[in-house]
Write a protein that holds these residues in place. Structure first.
Motif, PDB file in Angstrom:
ATOM      1  N   LEU A  40      65.116  26.742  65.856  1.00  0.00           N
ATOM      2  CA  LEU A  40      64.470  25.554  66.413  1.00  0.00           C
ATOM      3  C   LEU A  40      62.962  25.762  66.374  1.00  0.00           C
ATOM      4  O   LEU A  40      62.437  26.656  67.041  1.00  0.00           O
ATOM      5  N   ARG A  41      62.269  24.952  65.587  1.00  0.00           N
ATOM      6  CA  ARG A  41      60.857  25.190  65.335  1.00  0.00           C
ATOM      7  C   ARG A  41      59.923  24.194  66.022  1.00  0.00           C
ATOM      8  O   ARG A  41      58.804  24.551  66.412  1.00  0.00           O
ATOM      9  N   VAL A  42      60.342  22.940  66.186  1.00  0.00           N
ATOM     10  CA  VAL A  42      59.459  21.904  66.729  1.00  0.00           C
ATOM     11  C   VAL A  42      60.243  20.973  67.650  1.00  0.00           C
ATOM     12  O   VAL A  42      61.343  20.527  67.296  1.00  0.00           O
ATOM     13  N   TRP A 118      62.273  19.617  64.636  1.00  0.00           N
ATOM     14  CA  TRP A 118      62.413  20.330  63.365  1.00  0.00           C
ATOM     15  C   TRP A 118      63.283  21.564  63.569  1.00  0.00           C
ATOM     16  O   TRP A 118      63.086  22.330  64.518  1.00  0.00           O
ATOM     17  N   ILE A 119      64.230  21.747  62.658  1.00  0.00           N
ATOM     18  CA  ILE A 119      65.085  22.933  62.646  1.00  0.00           C
ATOM     19  C   ILE A 119      64.991  23.563  61.267  1.00  0.00           C
ATOM     20  O   ILE A 119      65.154  22.872  60.246  1.00  0.00           O
ATOM     21  N   GLU A 120      64.719  24.858  61.230  1.00  0.00           N
ATOM     22  CA  GLU A 120      64.622  25.555  59.952  1.00  0.00           C
ATOM     23  C   GLU A 120      66.009  25.673  59.326  1.00  0.00           C
ATOM     24  O   GLU A 120      66.964  26.112  59.985  1.00  0.00           O
ATOM     25  N   TYR A 192      69.062  26.078  73.887  1.00  0.00           N
ATOM     26  CA  TYR A 192      67.805  25.494  74.339  1.00  0.00           C
ATOM     27  C   TYR A 192      68.133  24.117  74.891  1.00  0.00           C
ATOM     28  O   TYR A 192      68.737  23.285  74.200  1.00  0.00           O
ATOM     29  N   VAL A 193      67.756  23.867  76.143  1.00  0.00           N
ATOM     30  CA  VAL A 193      68.063  22.608  76.818  1.00  0.00           C
ATOM     31  C   VAL A 193      66.755  21.929  77.177  1.00  0.00           C
ATOM     32  O   VAL A 193      65.902  22.503  77.863  1.00  0.00           O
ATOM     33  N   ASP A 235      72.590  24.424  70.385  1.00  0.00           N
ATOM     34  CA  ASP A 235      73.396  25.643  70.307  1.00  0.00           C
ATOM     35  C   ASP A 235      72.981  26.330  69.006  1.00  0.00           C
ATOM     36  O   ASP A 235      73.244  25.821  67.906  1.00  0.00           O
ATOM     37  N   LEU A 236      72.341  27.509  69.128  1.00  0.00           N
ATOM     38  CA  LEU A 236      71.607  28.092  68.009  1.00  0.00           C
ATOM     39  C   LEU A 236      72.055  29.517  67.702  1.00  0.00           C
ATOM     40  O   LEU A 236      72.444  30.253  68.615  1.00  0.00           O
ATOM     41  N   PRO A 237      71.938  29.931  66.454  1.00  0.00           N
ATOM     42  CA  PRO A 237      72.183  31.334  66.130  1.00  0.00           C
ATOM     43  C   PRO A 237      70.975  32.187  66.494  1.00  0.00           C
ATOM     44  O   PRO A 237      69.830  31.715  66.475  1.00  0.00           O
ATOM     45  N   ALA A 238      71.221  33.418  66.836  1.00  0.00           N
ATOM     46  CA  ALA A 238      70.122  34.355  67.068  1.00  0.00           C
ATOM     47  C   ALA A 238      69.667  34.904  65.724  1.00  0.00           C
ATOM     48  O   ALA A 238      70.458  35.466  64.967  1.00  0.00           O
ATOM     49  N   LEU A 239      68.397  34.675  65.386  1.00  0.00           N
ATOM     50  CA  LEU A 239      67.860  35.127  64.100  1.00  0.00           C
ATOM     51  C   LEU A 239      67.311  36.525  64.223  1.00  0.00           C
ATOM     52  O   LEU A 239      66.770  36.923  65.250  1.00  0.00           O
ATOM     53  N   ASP A 240      67.423  37.299  63.145  1.00  0.00           N
ATOM     54  CA  ASP A 240      66.864  38.652  63.115  1.00  0.00           C
ATOM     55  C   ASP A 240      65.329  38.580  63.090  1.00  0.00           C
ATOM     56  O   ASP A 240      64.750  37.667  62.538  1.00  0.00           O
TER      57      ASP A 240
END
Length: 240
Positions: A40-42, A118-120, A192-193, A235-240
């Motif tokens: 989640l970027r923006v 925006w979502i990468e 993220y809520v 609901d997001l993945p945890a990025l390395d």
């Protein structure tokens, strides 16, 4: 672990015709501690003055979602799409290998209030895509409405926007009275809520419009919504 981000802690910009609040670093607002959350970027909350807007400009390799809270927005893009996005509607573009678009408040008597998200993506260079739907037509389960999900499917239901990322974007809207919502999180998932309108208590944290809470190592999202509240859940993945 929970971290609260108050509306007053967001970045901001006032261009006269545009008043904006930035949840994450964007344009002239830079905060190294707020560069995004997972993919989640923006999240920009924009107030666009009558007849004003964003001229033709380009994007690449980004999932871009426009969520109208009030008013309407006139959209035009290099894919040949031309449409008015109204209150209660949502639009998604996959910018892919490149797309250009413009967005203007087509009304001359009212402000347009919107969220730009925006979502990468997890793939790059794809053919650009455009979708637009009424919120009421998107799939719903246990009080959560799916706006975007991988392959456009959520819990076996079709009809959400296709999201090129292992993420789900949901909204809960309390129409009357107090309304409880529960959402189970899988292991090693982030949440993220963001409270778009109204007020809510999320995992014991009281939030007002513009406030947000980001979560890691939590098993669920539990929200109590007041009347008229709209809560966005990623609901997001945890990025390395």
């Amino acid at each position: 672990m929970l971290q609260t981000i108050l509306s007053s802690e967001r970045g901001g910009a006032d261009h006269g015709w545009l008043k904006a609040k930035h949840s994450f670093s964007f344009s002239q607002y830079f905060n190294p501690a707020r560069m995004g959350f997972g993919p989640l970027r923006v999240i920009n909350e924009d107030l666009v003055a009558p007849t004003m807007g964003f001229g033709m400009h380009g994007h690449q390799d980004m999932e871009i979602i426009t969520y109208i809270l009030d008013g309407e927005l006139s959209h035009r893009d290099s894919m040949g799409n031309q449409a008015a996005i109204l209150k209660g509607q949502v639009q998604k573009m996959s910018a892919g290998r490149g797309v250009r678009h413009s967005e203007f408040n087509s009304r001359d008597d009212s402000i347009t209030h919107l969220l730009q998200i925006w979502i990468e993506p997890n793939v790059t260079g794809i053919e650009p895509e455009y979708e637009q739907q009424n919120l009421s037509d998107l799939p719903v389960h246990d009080g959560w409405r799916a706006i975007a999900a991988p392959n456009g499917q959520w819990l076996g239901q079709k009809g959400a926007f296709r999201l090129y990322q292992d993420a789900v974007f949901l909204v809960a809207h309390a129409d009357d009275g107090l309304s409880e919502r529960h959402y189970a999180l899988g292991p090693q998932r982030l949440a993220y809520v963001h409270v778009a309108t109204g007020s809510a208590t999320v995992n014991g944290v009281r939030l007002s419009a513009g406030d947000a809470v980001q979560m890691s190592d939590e098993s669920s999202v539990d929200a109590l919504l007041s009347d008229g509240t709209q809560v966005l859940l990623f609901d997001l993945p945890a990025l390395d």
